[in-house]
Motif scaffolding. Structure first.
Motif, PDB file in Angstrom:
ATOM      1  N   PHE A 166       0.832  -1.197   0.000  1.00 50.20           N
ATOM      2  CA  PHE A 166       0.000   0.000   0.000  1.00 50.20           C
ATOM      3  C   PHE A 166       0.871   1.253   0.000  1.00 50.20           C
ATOM      4  CE2 PHE A 166      -2.930   2.988   2.377  1.00 50.20           C
ATOM      5  CZ  PHE A 166      -3.845   3.120   1.354  1.00 50.20           C
ATOM      6  N   GLY A 167       1.958   1.206   0.782  1.00 55.53           N
ATOM      7  CA  GLY A 167       2.864   2.347   0.821  1.00 55.53           C
ATOM      8  C   GLY A 167       3.541   2.586  -0.508  1.00 55.53           C
ATOM      9  N   TYR A 168       4.006   1.500  -1.143  1.00 55.72           N
ATOM     10  CA  TYR A 168       4.668   1.654  -2.441  1.00 55.72           C
ATOM     11  C   TYR A 168       3.697   2.160  -3.501  1.00 55.72           C
ATOM     12  CZ  TYR A 168       9.049  -0.485  -0.951  1.00 55.72           C
ATOM     13  OH  TYR A 168      10.244  -0.739  -0.330  1.00 55.72           O
ATOM     14  N   LEU A 169       2.437   1.758  -3.408  1.00 53.50           N
ATOM     15  CA  LEU A 169       1.431   2.284  -4.329  1.00 53.50           C
ATOM     16  C   LEU A 169       1.313   3.798  -4.158  1.00 53.50           C
ATOM     17  CD1 LEU A 169      -0.810   1.858  -6.418  1.00 53.50           C
ATOM     18  CD2 LEU A 169      -2.384   1.394  -4.518  1.00 53.50           C
ATOM     19  N   GLY A 170       1.312   4.248  -2.910  1.00 49.46           N
ATOM     20  CA  GLY A 170       1.307   5.692  -2.666  1.00 49.46           C
ATOM     21  C   GLY A 170       2.530   6.356  -3.239  1.00 49.46           C
ATOM     22  N   GLY A 171       3.687   5.685  -3.109  1.00 50.08           N
ATOM     23  CA  GLY A 171       4.911   6.235  -3.683  1.00 50.08           C
ATOM     24  C   GLY A 171       4.838   6.359  -5.192  1.00 50.08           C
ATOM     25  N   VAL A 172       4.245   5.352  -5.847  1.00 51.09           N
ATOM     26  CA  VAL A 172       4.091   5.382  -7.304  1.00 51.09           C
ATOM     27  C   VAL A 172       3.227   6.564  -7.719  1.00 51.09           C
ATOM     28  CG1 VAL A 172       3.059   4.207  -9.277  1.00 51.09           C
ATOM     29  CG2 VAL A 172       4.450   2.920  -7.663  1.00 51.09           C
ATOM     30  N   ILE A 173       2.092   6.724  -7.051  1.00 47.29           N
ATOM     31  CA  ILE A 173       1.169   7.804  -7.408  1.00 47.29           C
ATOM     32  C   ILE A 173       1.827   9.165  -7.182  1.00 47.29           C
ATOM     33  CG2 ILE A 173      -1.015   8.917  -6.784  1.00 47.29           C
ATOM     34  CD1 ILE A 173      -2.115   6.114  -6.198  1.00 47.29           C
ATOM     35  N   ALA A 174       2.528   9.315  -6.055  1.00 44.00           N
ATOM     36  CA  ALA A 174       3.211  10.580  -5.775  1.00 44.00           C
ATOM     37  C   ALA A 174       4.284  10.862  -6.816  1.00 44.00           C
ATOM     38  CB  ALA A 174       3.822  10.537  -4.371  1.00 44.00           C
ATOM     39  N   LEU A 175       5.012   9.829  -7.223  1.00 42.39           N
ATOM     40  CA  LEU A 175       6.064  10.005  -8.222  1.00 42.39           C
ATOM     41  C   LEU A 175       5.469  10.351  -9.583  1.00 42.39           C
ATOM     42  CD1 LEU A 175       9.078   9.964  -8.690  1.00 42.39           C
ATOM     43  CD2 LEU A 175       8.960   7.492  -9.010  1.00 42.39           C
ATOM     44  N   PHE A 176       4.349   9.721  -9.936  1.00 41.65           N
ATOM     45  CA  PHE A 176       3.648  10.077 -11.172  1.00 41.65           C
ATOM     46  C   PHE A 176       3.278  11.555 -11.165  1.00 41.65           C
ATOM     47  CE2 PHE A 176       2.375   5.659 -12.563  1.00 41.65           C
ATOM     48  CZ  PHE A 176       2.824   5.808 -13.860  1.00 41.65           C
ATOM     49  N   ILE A 177       2.679  12.010 -10.094  1.00 42.40           N
ATOM     50  CA  ILE A 177       2.271  13.413  -9.995  1.00 42.40           C
ATOM     51  C   ILE A 177       3.477  14.330 -10.128  1.00 42.40           C
ATOM     52  CG2 ILE A 177       1.286  15.151  -8.455  1.00 42.40           C
ATOM     53  CD1 ILE A 177      -0.482  12.924  -7.279  1.00 42.40           C
ATOM     54  N   ALA A 178       4.575  13.955  -9.451  1.00 43.16           N
ATOM     55  CA  ALA A 178       5.787  14.777  -9.498  1.00 43.16           C
ATOM     56  C   ALA A 178       6.323  14.899 -10.917  1.00 43.16           C
ATOM     57  CB  ALA A 178       6.849  14.184  -8.571  1.00 43.16           C
ATOM     58  N   LEU A 179       6.363  13.773 -11.641  1.00 46.42           N
ATOM     59  CA  LEU A 179       6.914  13.794 -13.003  1.00 46.42           C
ATOM     60  C   LEU A 179       5.987  14.503 -13.979  1.00 46.42           C
ATOM     61  CD1 LEU A 179       8.307  10.143 -13.251  1.00 46.42           C
ATOM     62  CD2 LEU A 179       9.605  12.249 -12.883  1.00 46.42           C
ATOM     63  N   LEU A 180       4.694  14.334 -13.805  1.00 45.75           N
ATOM     64  CA  LEU A 180       3.740  14.925 -14.741  1.00 45.75           C
ATOM     65  C   LEU A 180       3.572  16.425 -14.554  1.00 45.75           C
ATOM     66  CD1 LEU A 180       0.894  12.230 -14.725  1.00 45.75           C
ATOM     67  CD2 LEU A 180       2.735  12.508 -16.383  1.00 45.75           C
ATOM     68  N   LEU A 181       3.680  16.893 -13.299  1.00 50.14           N
ATOM     69  CA  LEU A 181       3.314  18.274 -13.017  1.00 50.14           C
ATOM     70  C   LEU A 181       4.448  19.160 -12.517  1.00 50.14           C
ATOM     71  CD1 LEU A 181      -0.118  17.695 -11.220  1.00 50.14           C
ATOM     72  CD2 LEU A 181       0.309  18.098 -13.645  1.00 50.14           C
ATOM     73  N   PHE A 182       5.516  18.580 -11.988  1.00 50.94           N
ATOM     74  CA  PHE A 182       6.541  19.402 -11.336  1.00 50.94           C
ATOM     75  C   PHE A 182       7.920  19.329 -11.987  1.00 50.94           C
ATOM     76  CE2 PHE A 182       3.381  18.749  -7.987  1.00 50.94           C
ATOM     77  CZ  PHE A 182       3.262  20.018  -7.445  1.00 50.94           C
ATOM     78  N   VAL A 183       8.499  18.141 -12.059  1.00 47.32           N
ATOM     79  CA  VAL A 183       9.914  18.000 -12.418  1.00 47.32           C
ATOM     80  C   VAL A 183      10.148  18.373 -13.875  1.00 47.32           C
ATOM     81  CG1 VAL A 183      11.857  16.408 -12.576  1.00 47.32           C
ATOM     82  CG2 VAL A 183      10.236  16.218 -10.673  1.00 47.32           C
ATOM     83  N   GLU A 184      11.003  19.373 -14.097  1.00 43.56           N
ATOM     84  CA  GLU A 184      11.275  19.840 -15.446  1.00 43.56           C
ATOM     85  C   GLU A 184      12.402  19.046 -16.091  1.00 43.56           C
ATOM     86  OE1 GLU A 184      13.067  20.941 -12.416  1.00 43.56           O
ATOM     87  OE2 GLU A 184      11.900  22.779 -12.726  1.00 43.56           O
TER      88      GLU A 184
END
Length: 459
Positions: A166-184
Protein backbone atom coordinates in the motif's frame (compact mmCIF):
# COMPACT_ATOMS: atom_id res chain seq x y z
CA UNK A 1 -2.52 -0.68 21.01
CA UNK A 2 -6.16 -1.70 20.85
CA UNK A 3 -6.70 -5.45 20.72
CA UNK A 4 -8.97 -7.36 18.39
CA UNK A 5 -12.64 -6.38 18.95
CA UNK A 6 -14.32 -7.69 15.86
CA UNK A 7 -13.74 -7.53 12.10
CA UNK A 8 -15.02 -4.00 11.62
CA UNK A 9 -12.81 -2.42 14.33
CA UNK A 10 -9.64 -4.25 13.41
CA UNK A 11 -10.15 -3.59 9.70
CA UNK A 12 -10.43 0.14 10.31
CA UNK A 13 -7.41 0.19 12.58
CA UNK A 14 -5.31 -1.78 10.11
CA UNK A 15 -6.24 0.66 7.35
CA UNK A 16 -5.17 3.53 9.58
CA UNK A 17 -1.88 1.75 10.31
CA UNK A 18 -1.33 1.17 6.58
CA UNK A 19 -1.81 4.88 5.89
CA UNK A 20 1.47 5.63 7.63
CA UNK A 21 3.22 3.65 4.89
CA UNK A 22 1.18 5.52 2.26
CA UNK A 23 2.03 8.90 3.82
CA UNK A 24 5.74 8.26 4.44
CA UNK A 25 6.79 6.30 1.34
CA UNK A 26 7.16 9.41 -0.89
CA UNK A 27 9.85 10.64 1.49
CA UNK A 28 11.90 7.60 0.54
CA UNK A 29 10.79 7.36 -3.09
CA UNK A 30 10.95 11.03 -4.10
CA UNK A 31 13.49 12.50 -1.71
CA UNK A 32 15.99 9.77 -0.81
CA UNK A 33 16.16 7.88 -4.09
CA UNK A 34 14.64 9.25 -7.27
CA UNK A 35 14.33 13.05 -7.22
CA UNK A 36 16.04 14.96 -4.42
CA UNK A 37 18.99 12.55 -4.02
CA UNK A 38 19.99 12.81 -7.72
CA UNK A 39 19.21 16.56 -7.72
CA UNK A 40 21.51 17.01 -4.73
CA UNK A 41 24.22 15.01 -6.55
CA UNK A 42 23.85 17.22 -9.65
CA UNK A 43 23.98 20.40 -7.53
CA UNK A 44 27.00 19.16 -5.57
CA UNK A 45 28.77 18.11 -8.78
CA UNK A 46 28.24 21.59 -10.22
CA UNK A 47 29.59 23.10 -7.01
CA UNK A 48 32.78 21.03 -7.18
CA UNK A 49 33.18 21.69 -10.92
CA UNK A 50 32.99 25.41 -10.21
CA UNK A 51 35.64 24.86 -7.53
CA UNK A 52 38.02 23.57 -10.22
CA UNK A 53 37.77 19.77 -9.97
CA UNK A 54 37.64 17.65 -13.11
CA UNK A 55 34.40 15.85 -13.98
CA UNK A 56 35.11 12.42 -12.44
CA UNK A 57 36.59 13.91 -9.27
CA UNK A 58 33.60 16.24 -8.92
CA UNK A 59 31.19 13.32 -9.27
CA UNK A 60 33.13 11.31 -6.71
CA UNK A 61 33.10 14.22 -4.25
CA UNK A 62 29.36 14.69 -4.78
CA UNK A 63 28.70 11.02 -4.02
CA UNK A 64 31.00 11.20 -1.01
CA UNK A 65 29.12 14.22 0.35
CA UNK A 66 25.74 12.51 -0.07
CA UNK A 67 27.02 9.33 1.59
CA UNK A 68 28.46 11.38 4.44
CA UNK A 69 25.06 12.97 4.97
CA UNK A 70 23.37 9.56 5.13
CA UNK A 71 26.08 8.31 7.52
CA UNK A 72 25.47 11.14 9.98
CA UNK A 73 21.71 10.65 9.80
CA UNK A 74 22.02 6.92 10.39
CA UNK A 75 24.25 7.43 13.41
CA UNK A 76 21.84 9.95 14.96
CA UNK A 77 18.91 7.56 14.50
CA UNK A 78 20.75 4.53 15.79
CA UNK A 79 21.97 6.20 18.98
CA UNK A 80 18.52 7.55 19.89
CA UNK A 81 15.95 4.99 18.71
CA UNK A 82 16.08 2.30 21.45
CA UNK A 83 15.90 4.83 24.27
CA UNK A 84 12.86 6.54 22.78
CA UNK A 85 11.31 3.10 22.38
CA UNK A 86 11.97 2.20 26.00
CA UNK A 87 10.37 5.46 27.14
CA UNK A 88 7.29 4.81 25.01
CA UNK A 89 6.94 1.22 26.26
CA UNK A 90 7.07 2.35 29.88
CA UNK A 91 5.00 5.52 29.68
CA UNK A 92 2.66 4.82 26.78
CA UNK A 93 1.41 7.77 24.73
CA UNK A 94 3.09 6.62 21.54
CA UNK A 95 0.69 8.76 19.53
CA UNK A 96 2.09 11.92 21.12
CA UNK A 97 5.53 10.95 19.88
CA UNK A 98 4.05 10.28 16.45
CA UNK A 99 2.60 13.80 16.38
CA UNK A 100 6.03 15.31 17.14
CA UNK A 101 7.77 13.20 14.51
CA UNK A 102 5.09 14.03 11.93
CA UNK A 103 5.59 17.76 12.48
CA UNK A 104 9.36 17.46 12.17
CA UNK A 105 9.07 15.38 8.99
CA UNK A 106 6.78 17.96 7.42
CA UNK A 107 9.09 20.86 8.30
CA UNK A 108 12.21 19.05 7.07
CA UNK A 109 10.69 18.11 3.72
CA UNK A 110 9.26 21.59 3.13
CA UNK A 111 12.68 23.16 3.74
CA UNK A 112 14.14 21.42 0.67
CA UNK A 113 12.47 24.07 -1.48
CA UNK A 114 15.41 26.36 -0.63
CA UNK A 115 18.08 24.03 -2.07
CA UNK A 116 20.17 26.07 -4.53
CA UNK A 117 20.77 24.41 -7.96
CA UNK A 118 24.36 25.70 -8.03
CA UNK A 119 25.16 23.92 -4.76
CA UNK A 120 25.82 27.13 -2.85
CA UNK A 121 23.87 25.99 0.24
CA UNK A 122 24.54 22.25 0.33
CA UNK A 123 24.90 22.19 4.12
CA UNK A 124 21.46 23.71 4.61
CA UNK A 125 19.96 21.19 2.19
CA UNK A 126 21.56 18.28 4.05
CA UNK A 127 20.38 19.62 7.41
CA UNK A 128 16.79 20.06 6.24
CA UNK A 129 16.78 16.63 4.61
CA UNK A 130 18.28 15.13 7.78
CA UNK A 131 15.61 16.55 10.08
CA UNK A 132 12.82 15.07 7.97
CA UNK A 133 14.53 11.73 7.41
CA UNK A 134 15.33 11.23 11.10
CA UNK A 135 11.74 12.05 12.01
CA UNK A 136 10.20 9.65 9.50
CA UNK A 137 12.55 6.86 10.61
CA UNK A 138 11.67 7.42 14.28
CA UNK A 139 7.97 7.34 13.36
CA UNK A 140 8.50 4.06 11.50
CA UNK A 141 9.97 2.46 14.64
CA UNK A 142 6.86 3.40 16.60
CA UNK A 143 4.42 2.21 13.94
CA UNK A 144 6.35 -1.06 13.53
CA UNK A 145 5.99 -1.63 17.27
CA UNK A 146 2.21 -1.44 16.88
CA UNK A 147 2.16 -4.41 14.49
CA UNK A 148 1.99 -7.18 17.15
CA UNK A 149 -1.25 -5.71 18.51
CA UNK A 150 -3.03 -5.63 15.16
CA UNK A 151 -3.59 -9.36 14.59
CA UNK A 152 -2.50 -12.86 15.48
CA UNK A 153 1.07 -14.06 14.91
CA UNK A 154 -0.04 -16.00 11.84
CA UNK A 155 -1.55 -12.94 10.16
CA UNK A 156 0.98 -10.20 10.88
CA UNK A 157 3.15 -11.22 7.93
CA UNK A 158 0.35 -10.66 5.45
CA UNK A 159 -0.60 -7.38 7.16
CA UNK A 160 3.02 -6.22 7.05
CA UNK A 161 3.44 -7.13 3.38
CA UNK A 162 0.16 -5.49 2.41
CA UNK A 163 1.19 -2.37 4.33
CA UNK A 164 4.41 -2.09 2.36
CA UNK A 165 2.50 -2.73 -0.88
CA UNK A 166 0.00 0.00 0.00
CA UNK A 167 2.86 2.35 0.82
CA UNK A 168 4.67 1.65 -2.44
CA UNK A 169 1.43 2.28 -4.33
CA UNK A 170 1.31 5.69 -2.67
CA UNK A 171 4.91 6.24 -3.68
CA UNK A 172 4.09 5.38 -7.30
CA UNK A 173 1.17 7.80 -7.41
CA UNK A 174 3.21 10.58 -5.77
CA UNK A 175 6.06 10.00 -8.22
CA UNK A 176 3.65 10.08 -11.17
CA UNK A 177 2.27 13.41 -9.99
CA UNK A 178 5.79 14.78 -9.50
CA UNK A 179 6.91 13.79 -13.00
CA UNK A 180 3.74 14.93 -14.74
CA UNK A 181 3.31 18.27 -13.02
CA UNK A 182 6.54 19.40 -11.34
CA UNK A 183 9.91 18.00 -12.42
CA UNK A 184 11.28 19.84 -15.45
CA UNK A 185 13.37 18.23 -18.18
CA UNK A 186 16.22 19.91 -20.02
CA UNK A 187 13.73 21.75 -22.24
CA UNK A 188 11.95 23.24 -19.23
CA UNK A 189 8.84 21.10 -19.71
CA UNK A 190 7.57 18.20 -17.65
CA UNK A 191 7.55 14.69 -19.07
CA UNK A 192 4.16 15.28 -20.76
CA UNK A 193 5.22 18.59 -22.30
CA UNK A 194 3.62 20.95 -19.78
CA UNK A 195 5.15 23.88 -17.97
CA UNK A 196 5.64 23.10 -14.28
CA UNK A 197 2.48 23.98 -12.35
CA UNK A 198 2.03 27.17 -10.32
CA UNK A 199 4.32 29.08 -12.73
CA UNK A 200 7.39 27.41 -11.26
CA UNK A 201 10.57 28.63 -12.96
CA UNK A 202 12.42 25.83 -14.85
CA UNK A 203 15.70 27.76 -15.09
CA UNK A 204 16.13 27.74 -11.30
CA UNK A 205 14.80 24.18 -10.99
CA UNK A 206 11.78 25.32 -9.01
CA UNK A 207 9.76 22.36 -10.29
CA UNK A 208 12.27 19.90 -8.88
CA UNK A 209 12.74 21.88 -5.67
CA UNK A 210 8.96 21.96 -5.15
CA UNK A 211 9.07 18.20 -4.55
CA UNK A 212 10.08 18.94 -0.95
CA UNK A 213 6.92 20.92 -0.10
CA UNK A 214 4.86 18.44 -2.15
CA UNK A 215 6.11 15.53 0.01
CA UNK A 216 5.46 17.60 3.15
CA UNK A 217 1.85 18.26 2.16
CA UNK A 218 1.34 14.63 1.11
CA UNK A 219 2.61 13.40 4.48
CA UNK A 220 0.49 15.84 6.48
CA UNK A 221 -2.72 15.03 4.60
CA UNK A 222 -2.42 11.24 4.58
CA UNK A 223 -1.39 10.95 8.22
CA UNK A 224 -4.91 12.07 9.11
CA UNK A 225 -6.42 8.54 8.75
CA UNK A 226 -3.61 7.16 10.91
CA UNK A 227 -4.37 9.56 13.76
CA UNK A 228 -8.12 9.09 13.34
CA UNK A 229 -8.24 5.29 13.32
CA UNK A 230 -5.22 4.00 15.23
CA UNK A 231 -5.57 3.92 19.01
CA UNK A 232 -2.72 3.46 21.44
CA UNK A 233 -3.84 3.68 25.07
CA UNK A 234 -1.28 4.09 27.89
CA UNK A 235 -0.46 0.88 29.74
CA UNK A 236 -2.54 0.32 32.87
CA UNK A 237 -0.65 1.10 36.05
CA UNK A 238 2.29 2.56 34.15
CA UNK A 239 4.42 5.00 36.10
CA UNK A 240 6.39 7.80 34.46
CA UNK A 241 9.91 6.70 33.54
CA UNK A 242 12.85 9.07 33.19
CA UNK A 243 15.27 9.02 30.29
CA UNK A 244 18.00 7.70 32.60
CA UNK A 245 15.75 4.80 33.59
CA UNK A 246 15.04 4.16 29.92
CA UNK A 247 18.81 3.91 29.35
CA UNK A 248 19.04 1.32 32.14
CA UNK A 249 16.13 -0.63 30.63
CA UNK A 250 17.83 -0.73 27.25
CA UNK A 251 21.05 -1.87 28.92
CA UNK A 252 19.18 -4.77 30.54
CA UNK A 253 17.66 -5.69 27.20
CA UNK A 254 21.06 -5.72 25.51
CA UNK A 255 22.52 -7.87 28.30
CA UNK A 256 19.61 -10.28 27.87
CA UNK A 257 20.69 -10.90 24.27
CA UNK A 258 23.45 -13.20 25.53
CA UNK A 259 20.98 -16.00 26.09
CA UNK A 260 19.00 -15.44 22.88
CA UNK A 261 21.12 -16.76 20.01
CA UNK A 262 18.37 -16.50 17.42
CA UNK A 263 17.48 -12.89 18.23
CA UNK A 264 21.12 -11.83 18.46
CA UNK A 265 21.95 -13.45 15.12
CA UNK A 266 18.86 -11.92 13.52
CA UNK A 267 19.65 -8.43 14.78
CA UNK A 268 23.19 -8.77 13.43
CA UNK A 269 22.06 -10.11 10.07
CA UNK A 270 19.30 -7.54 9.65
CA UNK A 271 21.74 -4.81 10.65
CA UNK A 272 23.94 -5.74 7.70
CA UNK A 273 21.33 -6.38 5.02
CA UNK A 274 19.20 -3.37 5.93
CA UNK A 275 22.32 -1.22 5.83
CA UNK A 276 23.11 -2.66 2.39
CA UNK A 277 19.53 -2.12 1.20
CA UNK A 278 19.58 1.49 2.35
CA UNK A 279 22.85 1.83 0.43
CA UNK A 280 21.10 0.72 -2.76
CA UNK A 281 18.14 3.00 -2.12
CA UNK A 282 20.34 5.95 -1.23
CA UNK A 283 22.66 5.60 -4.22
CA UNK A 284 20.56 3.97 -6.95
CA UNK A 285 19.40 7.26 -8.40
CA UNK A 286 22.80 8.86 -7.82
CA UNK A 287 24.43 5.95 -9.71
CA UNK A 288 22.02 6.40 -12.63
CA UNK A 289 22.87 10.08 -12.82
CA UNK A 290 26.62 9.92 -12.29
CA UNK A 291 27.50 6.65 -14.06
CA UNK A 292 24.85 6.30 -16.78
CA UNK A 293 24.25 10.02 -17.31
CA UNK A 294 20.48 9.90 -16.82
CA UNK A 295 18.59 13.11 -16.13
CA UNK A 296 16.10 13.38 -13.25
CA UNK A 297 13.11 12.62 -15.50
CA UNK A 298 14.67 9.33 -16.64
CA UNK A 299 15.50 8.51 -13.03
CA UNK A 300 11.90 9.29 -12.10
CA UNK A 301 10.53 6.88 -14.73
CA UNK A 302 12.95 4.29 -13.39
CA UNK A 303 11.51 5.03 -9.94
CA UNK A 304 7.94 4.47 -11.11
CA UNK A 305 8.85 1.04 -12.49
CA UNK A 306 10.75 0.14 -9.31
CA UNK A 307 7.90 1.32 -7.08
CA UNK A 308 5.26 -0.65 -9.01
CA UNK A 309 7.34 -3.82 -8.68
CA UNK A 310 7.83 -2.99 -4.99
CA UNK A 311 4.08 -2.81 -4.43
CA UNK A 312 3.41 -6.06 -6.28
CA UNK A 313 6.19 -8.12 -4.72
CA UNK A 314 5.59 -6.70 -1.23
CA UNK A 315 2.02 -7.97 -1.49
CA UNK A 316 3.13 -11.32 -2.90
CA UNK A 317 5.88 -11.48 -0.29
CA UNK A 318 3.29 -11.00 2.43
CA UNK A 319 1.31 -13.95 1.12
CA UNK A 320 4.49 -16.05 0.88
CA UNK A 321 5.34 -14.96 4.41
CA UNK A 322 2.01 -16.23 5.69
CA UNK A 323 2.45 -19.57 3.91
CA UNK A 324 6.17 -20.28 4.34
CA UNK A 325 7.23 -17.87 7.09
CA UNK A 326 9.39 -14.74 6.87
CA UNK A 327 12.87 -16.33 6.85
CA UNK A 328 12.61 -18.00 3.39
CA UNK A 329 11.34 -14.71 1.95
CA UNK A 330 14.31 -12.88 3.47
CA UNK A 331 16.85 -15.38 2.11
CA UNK A 332 15.39 -15.33 -1.41
CA UNK A 333 15.31 -11.53 -1.44
CA UNK A 334 18.94 -11.17 -0.34
CA UNK A 335 20.18 -13.60 -3.00
CA UNK A 336 18.32 -11.64 -5.69
CA UNK A 337 19.74 -8.34 -4.44
CA UNK A 338 23.28 -9.79 -4.41
CA UNK A 339 22.96 -10.59 -8.10
CA UNK A 340 21.75 -7.06 -8.80
CA UNK A 341 24.67 -5.53 -6.90
CA UNK A 342 27.16 -7.63 -8.84
CA UNK A 343 25.59 -6.51 -12.12
CA UNK A 344 25.61 -2.82 -11.19
CA UNK A 345 29.23 -2.90 -10.03
CA UNK A 346 30.34 -4.60 -13.25
CA UNK A 347 28.45 -2.28 -15.61
CA UNK A 348 29.09 1.18 -16.98
CA UNK A 349 28.18 3.07 -20.15
CA UNK A 350 31.33 1.66 -21.81
CA UNK A 351 31.40 -2.01 -20.66
CA UNK A 352 29.48 -4.90 -19.10
CA UNK A 353 31.37 -7.52 -17.05
CA UNK A 354 34.58 -6.46 -18.82
CA UNK A 355 33.16 -6.68 -22.35
CA UNK A 356 33.30 -3.42 -24.30
CA UNK A 357 30.03 -1.85 -25.46
CA UNK A 358 29.57 0.44 -28.47
CA UNK A 359 29.06 4.11 -27.54
CA UNK A 360 25.43 4.11 -28.70
CA UNK A 361 24.48 0.91 -26.84
CA UNK A 362 21.26 1.07 -24.81
CA UNK A 363 22.02 -2.23 -23.08
CA UNK A 364 23.17 -0.57 -19.80
CA UNK A 365 19.88 1.37 -19.64
CA UNK A 366 17.78 -1.74 -20.24
CA UNK A 367 19.73 -3.76 -17.68
CA UNK A 368 19.51 -1.02 -15.07
CA UNK A 369 15.75 -0.76 -15.56
CA UNK A 370 15.57 -4.53 -14.95
CA UNK A 371 17.75 -4.07 -11.87
CA UNK A 372 15.30 -1.44 -10.65
CA UNK A 373 12.45 -3.95 -10.84
CA UNK A 374 14.46 -6.45 -8.77
CA UNK A 375 15.63 -3.83 -6.26
CA UNK A 376 12.14 -2.44 -5.77
CA UNK A 377 10.38 -5.78 -5.67
CA UNK A 378 12.71 -7.81 -3.50
CA UNK A 379 13.65 -4.79 -1.40
CA UNK A 380 10.00 -4.33 -0.46
CA UNK A 381 9.50 -8.02 0.25
CA UNK A 382 12.67 -8.03 2.36
CA UNK A 383 11.53 -5.13 4.54
CA UNK A 384 8.06 -6.55 5.05
CA UNK A 385 9.33 -10.02 6.01
CA UNK A 386 11.96 -8.48 8.30
CA UNK A 387 9.25 -6.68 10.24
CA UNK A 388 7.38 -9.97 10.64
CA UNK A 389 10.42 -11.94 11.81
CA UNK A 390 11.06 -9.27 14.43
CA UNK A 391 7.50 -9.71 15.69
CA UNK A 392 8.36 -13.38 16.23
CA UNK A 393 11.16 -12.28 18.54
CA UNK A 394 9.18 -9.93 20.81
CA UNK A 395 5.95 -9.50 22.78
CA UNK A 396 3.22 -6.88 22.66
CA UNK A 397 4.30 -5.45 26.03
CA UNK A 398 7.90 -4.76 24.98
CA UNK A 399 7.32 -4.18 21.27
CA UNK A 400 8.41 -0.55 21.08
CA UNK A 401 11.64 -1.17 22.97
CA UNK A 402 12.27 -4.27 20.85
CA UNK A 403 11.69 -2.34 17.64
CA UNK A 404 13.81 0.46 19.07
CA UNK A 405 16.58 -2.12 19.45
CA UNK A 406 15.76 -3.26 15.92
CA UNK A 407 16.11 0.37 14.89
CA UNK A 408 19.40 0.62 16.79
CA UNK A 409 20.91 -2.36 14.98
CA UNK A 410 19.52 -1.12 11.71
CA UNK A 411 20.69 2.46 12.20
CA UNK A 412 23.59 2.45 14.66
CA UNK A 413 25.71 1.14 11.79
CA UNK A 414 23.69 2.85 9.07
CA UNK A 415 26.76 4.99 8.61
CA UNK A 416 28.66 1.84 7.62
CA UNK A 417 27.46 1.39 4.03
CA UNK A 418 27.62 5.12 3.19
CA UNK A 419 31.00 5.44 4.95
CA UNK A 420 32.44 2.45 3.10
CA UNK A 421 30.99 3.73 -0.16
CA UNK A 422 32.58 7.11 0.60
CA UNK A 423 35.95 5.53 1.32
CA UNK A 424 36.00 3.25 -1.72
CA UNK A 425 34.71 6.03 -3.98
CA UNK A 426 37.43 8.44 -2.81
CA UNK A 427 40.17 5.82 -3.12
CA UNK A 428 39.13 4.65 -6.60
CA UNK A 429 37.68 7.99 -7.76
CA UNK A 430 34.96 5.86 -9.37
CA UNK A 431 31.28 6.11 -8.37
CA UNK A 432 30.55 2.63 -9.80
CA UNK A 433 33.29 0.76 -7.92
CA UNK A 434 32.28 2.72 -4.83
CA UNK A 435 29.17 0.54 -4.47
CA UNK A 436 31.22 -2.65 -3.88
CA UNK A 437 30.75 -2.63 -0.07
CA UNK A 438 27.00 -3.11 -0.50
CA UNK A 439 27.53 -6.58 -1.99
CA UNK A 440 29.87 -7.53 0.87
CA UNK A 441 27.29 -6.54 3.49
CA UNK A 442 24.58 -8.66 1.83
CA UNK A 443 26.88 -11.70 1.74
CA UNK A 444 27.84 -11.33 5.42
CA UNK A 445 24.17 -11.13 6.39
CA UNK A 446 23.48 -14.45 4.65
CA UNK A 447 26.13 -16.04 6.84
CA UNK A 448 24.56 -14.77 10.07
CA UNK A 449 21.07 -15.87 9.07
CA UNK A 450 22.19 -19.50 9.43
CA UNK A 451 21.71 -19.17 13.21
CA UNK A 452 18.28 -17.52 13.11
CA UNK A 453 15.32 -19.67 14.17
CA UNK A 454 12.57 -19.28 11.55
CA UNK A 455 9.95 -19.61 14.31
CA UNK A 456 11.62 -16.88 16.34
CA UNK A 457 11.67 -16.66 20.12
CA UNK A 458 9.61 -14.51 22.47
CA UNK A 459 11.50 -15.06 25.71
Amino acid sequence: MAQYRGPRRISKEIWGWWFFDWASQPYHTLLVTFVFGPFFAFAATQHFLDAGLDTEAAKAQAQAMWSGCLSAIGLAIGLSAPFLGALADANGHRMRWMAVFSLACTIGAAGLWYTAPDGSNLWFAMASFGVGFIAVEFAAIFTNSQLPGLASREKVGEISGSGFAFGYLGGVIALFIALLLFVEQGNGKTIIGLDPVFDLEPASKEGTRAIGPFVAIWFAVFMVPYFMWVRDSPREGAKPVSFSQAILNVGKTIKGLRGRKSLTSYLGASMLYRDALNGIYGFGGVYAGLVLGWDITQIGIFGVIAAISSALLSWLGGRADRRFGPKPVILMSIVALCLVCLTIICMSRQQLFGFALPPESMLPDVIFFACGIVIGGFGGALQAASRTLMVRHTTTETATEAFGLYGLTGRATAFLAPALITLVTIITENARIGLTPVLALFLLSLLLLRWVDAAGDQA
